[in-house]
Design a protein around this motif. Structure first.
Motif, PDB file in Angstrom:
ATOM      1  N   ARG A   1      -4.297   7.769 -41.297  1.00 49.20           N
ATOM      2  CA  ARG A   1      -4.636   8.675 -40.200  1.00 49.20           C
ATOM      3  C   ARG A   1      -4.263   8.043 -38.853  1.00 49.20           C
ATOM      4  O   ARG A   1      -3.550   8.640 -38.042  1.00 49.20           O
ATOM      5  CB  ARG A   1      -6.145   8.979 -40.257  1.00 49.20           C
ATOM      6  CG  ARG A   1      -6.671   9.760 -39.090  1.00 49.20           C
ATOM      7  CD  ARG A   1      -8.170   9.974 -39.232  1.00 49.20           C
ATOM      8  NE  ARG A   1      -8.901   8.727 -39.302  1.00 49.20           N
ATOM      9  CZ  ARG A   1      -9.406   8.074 -38.248  1.00 49.20           C
ATOM     10  NH1 ARG A   1      -9.246   8.571 -37.047  1.00 49.20           N
ATOM     11  NH2 ARG A   1     -10.059   6.943 -38.388  1.00 49.20           N
ATOM     12  N   LEU A   2      -4.722   6.797 -38.630  1.00 47.80           N
ATOM     13  CA  LEU A   2      -4.423   6.148 -37.344  1.00 47.80           C
ATOM     14  C   LEU A   2      -2.945   5.780 -37.246  1.00 47.80           C
ATOM     15  O   LEU A   2      -2.360   5.786 -36.161  1.00 47.80           O
ATOM     16  CB  LEU A   2      -5.320   4.933 -37.134  1.00 47.80           C
ATOM     17  CG  LEU A   2      -6.784   5.256 -36.807  1.00 47.80           C
ATOM     18  CD1 LEU A   2      -7.608   3.987 -36.617  1.00 47.80           C
ATOM     19  CD2 LEU A   2      -6.925   6.142 -35.568  1.00 47.80           C
ATOM     20  N   LYS A   3      -2.324   5.459 -38.392  1.00 45.45           N
ATOM     21  CA  LYS A   3      -0.878   5.170 -38.370  1.00 45.45           C
ATOM     22  C   LYS A   3      -0.104   6.398 -37.923  1.00 45.45           C
ATOM     23  O   LYS A   3       0.856   6.304 -37.161  1.00 45.45           O
ATOM     24  CB  LYS A   3      -0.395   4.771 -39.771  1.00 45.45           C
ATOM     25  CG  LYS A   3      -0.404   3.287 -40.004  1.00 45.45           C
ATOM     26  CD  LYS A   3       0.310   2.946 -41.276  1.00 45.45           C
ATOM     27  CE  LYS A   3      -0.040   1.522 -41.664  1.00 45.45           C
ATOM     28  NZ  LYS A   3       0.110   1.253 -43.085  1.00 45.45           N
ATOM     29  N   LYS A   4      -0.542   7.555 -38.401  1.00 45.65           N
ATOM     30  CA  LYS A   4       0.113   8.809 -38.026  1.00 45.65           C
ATOM     31  C   LYS A   4      -0.094   9.063 -36.534  1.00 45.65           C
ATOM     32  O   LYS A   4       0.842   9.417 -35.811  1.00 45.65           O
ATOM     33  CB  LYS A   4      -0.477   9.945 -38.877  1.00 45.65           C
ATOM     34  CG  LYS A   4       0.183  11.284 -38.708  1.00 45.65           C
ATOM     35  CD  LYS A   4       1.662  11.235 -38.920  1.00 45.65           C
ATOM     36  CE  LYS A   4       2.123  12.056 -40.066  1.00 45.65           C
ATOM     37  NZ  LYS A   4       3.579  12.066 -40.238  1.00 45.65           N
ATOM     38  N   VAL A   5      -1.326   8.848 -36.055  1.00 45.35           N
ATOM     39  CA  VAL A   5      -1.613   9.005 -34.621  1.00 45.35           C
ATOM     40  C   VAL A   5      -0.659   8.106 -33.822  1.00 45.35           C
ATOM     41  O   VAL A   5      -0.064   8.525 -32.831  1.00 45.35           O
ATOM     42  CB  VAL A   5      -3.093   8.644 -34.313  1.00 45.35           C
ATOM     43  CG1 VAL A   5      -3.322   8.488 -32.813  1.00 45.35           C
ATOM     44  CG2 VAL A   5      -4.040   9.690 -34.898  1.00 45.35           C
ATOM     45  N   ALA A   6      -0.491   6.877 -34.295  1.00 50.03           N
ATOM     46  CA  ALA A   6       0.336   5.890 -33.589  1.00 50.03           C
ATOM     47  C   ALA A   6       1.780   6.380 -33.413  1.00 50.03           C
ATOM     48  O   ALA A   6       2.412   6.073 -32.392  1.00 50.03           O
ATOM     49  CB  ALA A   6       0.321   4.562 -34.344  1.00 50.03           C
ATOM     50  N   THR A   7       2.288   7.157 -34.362  1.00 51.76           N
ATOM     51  CA  THR A   7       3.685   7.606 -34.257  1.00 51.76           C
ATOM     52  C   THR A   7       3.886   8.539 -33.058  1.00 51.76           C
ATOM     53  O   THR A   7       5.007   8.745 -32.614  1.00 51.76           O
ATOM     54  CB  THR A   7       4.168   8.346 -35.539  1.00 51.76           C
ATOM     55  OG1 THR A   7       3.387   9.545 -35.688  1.00 51.76           O
ATOM     56  CG2 THR A   7       4.049   7.497 -36.777  1.00 51.76           C
ATOM     57  N   PHE A   8       2.793   9.114 -32.556  1.00 48.71           N
ATOM     58  CA  PHE A   8       2.933  10.057 -31.441  1.00 48.71           C
ATOM     59  C   PHE A   8       2.764   9.390 -30.073  1.00 48.71           C
ATOM     60  O   PHE A   8       2.953  10.027 -29.045  1.00 48.71           O
ATOM     61  CB  PHE A   8       1.897  11.183 -31.583  1.00 48.71           C
ATOM     62  CG  PHE A   8       2.183  12.111 -32.728  1.00 48.71           C
ATOM     63  CD1 PHE A   8       3.202  13.058 -32.625  1.00 48.71           C
ATOM     64  CD2 PHE A   8       1.458  12.044 -33.908  1.00 48.71           C
ATOM     65  CE1 PHE A   8       3.484  13.922 -33.672  1.00 48.71           C
ATOM     66  CE2 PHE A   8       1.726  12.907 -34.965  1.00 48.71           C
ATOM     67  CZ  PHE A   8       2.741  13.845 -34.848  1.00 48.71           C
ATOM     68  N   VAL A   9       2.371   8.122 -30.073  1.00 49.76           N
ATOM     69  CA  VAL A   9       2.165   7.418 -28.792  1.00 49.76           C
ATOM     70  C   VAL A   9       3.527   7.051 -28.205  1.00 49.76           C
ATOM     71  O   VAL A   9       4.249   6.236 -28.758  1.00 49.76           O
ATOM     72  CB  VAL A   9       1.279   6.160 -29.007  1.00 49.76           C
ATOM     73  CG1 VAL A   9       1.223   5.293 -27.759  1.00 49.76           C
ATOM     74  CG2 VAL A   9      -0.126   6.581 -29.428  1.00 49.76           C
ATOM     75  N   LYS A  10       3.861   7.690 -27.089  1.00 50.13           N
ATOM     76  CA  LYS A  10       5.212   7.511 -26.539  1.00 50.13           C
ATOM     77  C   LYS A  10       5.232   6.627 -25.302  1.00 50.13           C
ATOM     78  O   LYS A  10       6.280   6.156 -24.897  1.00 50.13           O
ATOM     79  CB  LYS A  10       5.840   8.874 -26.192  1.00 50.13           C
ATOM     80  CG  LYS A  10       6.085   9.758 -27.415  1.00 50.13           C
ATOM     81  CD  LYS A  10       7.165   9.190 -28.346  1.00 50.13           C
ATOM     82  CE  LYS A  10       7.279   9.990 -29.634  1.00 50.13           C
ATOM     83  NZ  LYS A  10       7.095   9.175 -30.848  1.00 50.13           N
ATOM     84  N   ASN A  11       4.087   6.437 -24.656  1.00 50.13           N
ATOM     85  CA  ASN A  11       4.068   5.632 -23.439  1.00 50.13           C
ATOM     86  C   ASN A  11       3.458   4.268 -23.720  1.00 50.13           C
ATOM     87  O   ASN A  11       2.985   4.008 -24.820  1.00 50.13           O
ATOM     88  CB  ASN A  11       3.335   6.382 -22.335  1.00 50.13           C
ATOM     89  CG  ASN A  11       4.082   7.667 -21.962  1.00 50.13           C
ATOM     90  OD1 ASN A  11       5.307   7.722 -22.063  1.00 50.13           O
ATOM     91  ND2 ASN A  11       3.345   8.673 -21.567  1.00 50.13           N
ATOM     92  N   ARG A  12       3.474   3.377 -22.711  1.00 50.23           N
ATOM     93  CA  ARG A  12       3.208   1.965 -23.010  1.00 50.23           C
ATOM     94  C   ARG A  12       1.912   1.413 -22.429  1.00 50.23           C
ATOM     95  O   ARG A  12       1.579   0.263 -22.640  1.00 50.23           O
ATOM     96  CB  ARG A  12       4.413   1.119 -22.590  1.00 50.23           C
ATOM     97  CG  ARG A  12       5.696   1.548 -23.341  1.00 50.23           C
ATOM     98  CD  ARG A  12       6.799   0.556 -23.180  1.00 50.23           C
ATOM     99  NE  ARG A  12       6.506  -0.701 -23.785  1.00 50.23           N
ATOM    100  CZ  ARG A  12       6.773  -1.033 -25.052  1.00 50.23           C
ATOM    101  NH1 ARG A  12       7.336  -0.147 -25.857  1.00 50.23           N
ATOM    102  NH2 ARG A  12       6.478  -2.230 -25.505  1.00 50.23           N
ATOM    103  N   ARG A  13       1.195   2.236 -21.628  1.00 46.55           N
ATOM    104  CA  ARG A  13      -0.103   1.768 -21.105  1.00 46.55           C
ATOM    105  C   ARG A  13      -1.188   2.701 -21.647  1.00 46.55           C
ATOM    106  O   ARG A  13      -1.376   3.822 -21.167  1.00 46.55           O
ATOM    107  CB  ARG A  13      -0.099   1.723 -19.568  1.00 46.55           C
ATOM    108  CG  ARG A  13       0.815   0.615 -19.035  1.00 46.55           C
ATOM    109  CD  ARG A  13       0.761   0.527 -17.527  1.00 46.55           C
ATOM    110  NE  ARG A  13      -0.514   0.048 -17.009  1.00 46.55           N
ATOM    111  CZ  ARG A  13      -0.867  -1.235 -16.900  1.00 46.55           C
ATOM    112  NH1 ARG A  13      -0.031  -2.177 -17.293  1.00 46.55           N
ATOM    113  NH2 ARG A  13      -2.035  -1.564 -16.384  1.00 46.55           N
ATOM    114  N   LEU A  14      -1.870   2.192 -22.659  1.00 42.62           N
ATOM    115  CA  LEU A  14      -2.768   3.021 -23.470  1.00 42.62           C
ATOM    116  C   LEU A  14      -4.244   2.848 -23.118  1.00 42.62           C
ATOM    117  O   LEU A  14      -4.696   1.731 -22.838  1.00 42.62           O
ATOM    118  CB  LEU A  14      -2.562   2.620 -24.943  1.00 42.62           C
ATOM    119  CG  LEU A  14      -3.583   3.106 -25.977  1.00 42.62           C
ATOM    120  CD1 LEU A  14      -3.352   4.578 -26.290  1.00 42.62           C
ATOM    121  CD2 LEU A  14      -3.492   2.289 -27.259  1.00 42.62           C
TER     122      LEU A  14
END
Ligand SMILES: C[S@@+](CC[C@H](N)C(=O)[O-])C[C@H]1O[C@@H](n2cnc3c(N)ncnc32)[C@H](O)[C@@H]1O
Length: 229
Positions: free
Chosen positions: A8-21
């Motif tokens: 679930r979190l791995k899938k979420v991670a694929t959508f993170v496009k920017n670098r300051r989270l």
């Protein structure tokens, strides 16, 4: 240290496009740690309101030698960030859609820099879609996955206007296009739930005609979408 992050979190991670989270409700800080190890982010705030999970995020960040990159902050919702942090992506996962919507609403001044939002509501995604629209956000992607018998939706939004039909609010515009196995399973389960509640209402001879009407309406919408399944 090996990080046991779920799909679930791995899938979420694929959508993170920017670098300051900013990961809000970060619990063990698994998501920021995973993204940092993958080289996908330059900085992260792991925001957590409860002492126990906050402490475990601190420990995990230390154990993974990421103290220079991930800051754990104990705060409620978007109080964990300030505009000076220059956060350009916010993740809020593993909570109900209503709670995520409330966090965004009460911290909306922190959205002034228009960060990307990657959200994973466990239930009530429809409420979150409405909130995003009202906050001036546009849904740009969605996904739905099944893991260990649970179904999870992911909603990705960027600053911008959107207009949704009633079906798009309820099911999600992109999920209606995807209509994968998890989607079909979810709505077959919803039909079962509706059947059960309607039966209970009948048994209790409840006067709640509003509730019944709402259930009938949802049932009709779902049957139409699942027509071929
Ligand atoms: C079910 S866990 C999910 C953890 C992680 N985000 C995930 O998806 O695996 C939800 C976390 O959000 C935290 N939480 C709930 N409300 C919060 C709020 N208003 N601000 C910050 N954290 C919150 C809880 O303490 C809990 O650690």
């Amino acid at each position: 240290m090996i990080l046991n992050i779920n799909n679930r979190l791995k899938k979420v991670a694929t959508f993170v496009k920017n670098r300051r989270l900013a990961d809000i409700g970060s619990d063990h800080a698994y998501l920021p740690i995973y993204l940092a190890k993958e080289g996908k982010i330059d900085f992260a705030i792991a925001g957590e309101v409860v002492e126990g999970p906050y402490k475990s995020s601190i420990q995990n960040v230390k154990d993974n030698n990421l103290v220079d990159l991930i800051e754990c902050r104990k705060a409620s919702g978007l109080d964990a960030i300030s505009l000076d942090d220059d956060i350009d992506v916010i993740t809020i996962c593993g909570m109900g859609g209503k709670l995520i919507a409330d966090i965004l609403e009460s911290g909306k001044d922190k959205l002034a820099n228009k960060p990307q939002l990657v959200l994973q509501p466990n239930v009530a995604a429809n409420l979150l879609r409405i909130k995003l629209r009202d906050l001036g956000y546009k849904i740009v992607a969605e996904d739905i996955i099944e893991e260990e018998g649970h179904i999870y939706e992911i909603i990705v939004a960027e600053y911008g206007q959107m207009i949704m039909t009633e079906d798009e609010v309820f099911f999600g515009k992109y999920l209606l296009e995807i209509k994968n196995k998890a989607f079909v399973t979810k709505y077959k389960q919803e039909l079962e739930k509706i059947k059960y509640i309607k039966n209970e209402l009948k048994k209790s001879r409840s006067e709640s005609t509003y509730k019944l009407e709402e259930l009938n309406k949802q049932e009709k919408m779902i049957r139409k979408v699942l027509e071929k399944y």
